[in-house]
Design an enzyme around this catalytic site. Sequence first.
Site, PDB file in Angstrom:
ATOM      1  N   CYS A  72      19.288  63.482  70.474  1.00 46.33           N
ATOM      2  CA  CYS A  72      17.931  63.623  69.944  1.00 46.33           C
ATOM      3  C   CYS A  72      16.978  64.103  71.038  1.00 46.33           C
ATOM      4  CB  CYS A  72      17.441  62.293  69.378  1.00 46.33           C
ATOM      5  SG  CYS A  72      15.756  62.363  68.729  1.00 46.33           S
ATOM      6  N   CYS A  81      14.943  54.589  68.511  1.00 48.45           N
ATOM      7  CA  CYS A  81      16.274  54.262  69.034  1.00 48.45           C
ATOM      8  C   CYS A  81      16.153  53.877  70.509  1.00 48.45           C
ATOM      9  CB  CYS A  81      17.222  55.445  68.915  1.00 48.45           C
ATOM     10  SG  CYS A  81      17.530  55.996  67.226  1.00 48.45           S
ATOM     11  N   ASP A 378      20.567  34.843  53.424  1.00 45.19           N
ATOM     12  CA  ASP A 378      20.285  36.157  54.011  1.00 45.19           C
ATOM     13  C   ASP A 378      18.772  36.284  54.199  1.00 45.19           C
ATOM     14  OD1 ASP A 378      20.303  38.722  54.911  1.00 45.19           O
ATOM     15  OD2 ASP A 378      21.111  39.629  53.090  1.00 45.19           O
ATOM     16  N   CYS A 405      19.926  39.204  60.452  1.00 48.83           N
ATOM     17  CA  CYS A 405      19.573  40.440  61.163  1.00 48.83           C
ATOM     18  C   CYS A 405      18.867  40.146  62.482  1.00 48.83           C
ATOM     19  CB  CYS A 405      18.693  41.330  60.282  1.00 48.83           C
ATOM     20  SG  CYS A 405      17.129  40.563  59.805  1.00 48.83           S
TER      21      CYS A 405
END
Length: 450
Positions: A72, A81, A378, A405
């Site tokens: 990228c 990122c 979750d 997560c």
Amino acid sequence: MVQKNTYYEVTFTDLTHDAMGVCKIDGFPVFVKDALKGEKAMIKITKLNKNFGFGRLIEIRDESPFRKLPICEHYHVCGGCNMMHMNYQTQLDFKKYRTQETLRKLGKIETVVHNTVGMSNPYYYRNKAIVPFGMRHGKIVAGLYRPRSHEIVDIRRCHVFPKVISDIIRYCKTLFAELQYTIYDETTHQGLIRGLMFRTSHAEGTIALTLITKEAKLTEKERLIHNLRRRYPGIVSIVHNINTEKTNVMLGSKSRVLFGEDTIQDTLLDLSYEISHRSFFQVNPEQTALLYQKALDYAALKPTDTVIDAYCGIGTIALTAARHVKQVIGIESVKEAVKNAQQNAKTNRIDNVRFIHGLAETILPDLAEHKPDVLFIDPPRKGCEKPFLEALVKLAVPRVIYVSCNVATLARDLNFLQANGYTVHETTPFDMFPQTSHVECVVLMSRVDK
């Protein structure tokens, strides 16, 4: 004594939880973005706190064999990122190590952590994102924010978005200018267009767009819809979301449909789902299928089981489990998601599941009479509320599957459950967010027989 704006030669000995290189200068820890463990480099000190500092990578003197060139062009300035400079196997190894160390250090959990489940192609995987718009030097910009800022990086192509979404973002900059839409400015709280949210269907290849504006009035709606649909016929839904608040939260409380329906269809483990623009649905469909299958394997479901799915969203885990058990009860705090879940049950002709709207910590204690055999958890990144965990312990559910997560809040919650009658058997990390330091985990727990 370490000085700001001074150059130092260092060796990186570790990585932080968010993949920054760790080095020490006379025992003083310094964190540096884009550095890899084992590398020797010249750095410049950019910020000093009392107990640690930050530096910028100036020159790598001894490069790691695990380093690769990011594909990228925006990688070094964009906050989307932070691990694209690592080869992919190193990313997977890092996420396993981070899971192990966080569970051990924060949660005092000693358990089996399996290898991270990765992707065959760790790019272009996101099925949802919100993209802010802004103005710079008289031109419209759109993309993601720089790290720790609200400065928009004007992105030509994002390598974690589907390619068509990058194309749509670029086209919308031109289209909004043609339609003479003003662009929102965070500092002055003026302008119309705040951003775009997209969802894509992995199964059908269709696209849902949500246009986020500061004002309810939107001119040239027909022209907007016509131009978008003519250029991108895969767009099946366009929603107008209005956010009049002076806030950095993108979505507002009011929405209206401009084209199609406020849903997009997708498929997961042979079940069909309707997903509204506000509903939660995992952003990486390929990995989600593997993750949910692992959760089912851990649960070892039986035809006589009663299952509770806390934080059930649009019913993905609940409906997948329902095919294997006597009954499932889903709990969800977002009303639109509950409606989606109920419709998804009808669409898939599943009649042994019901969904309850409310907070998991409020609803769970009232379900004791059902004597659940398995509980799926979750939660959002903040993890579970303590009253929910206390209710779980009181119910003494035999088997618990925790999908997380955020490994830090996972460690905190597992520590509480381990101290209150549960054993943590094993954990499998999943790379749901390649090129970033985020990791998703599935954990198997069971009640200890007394």
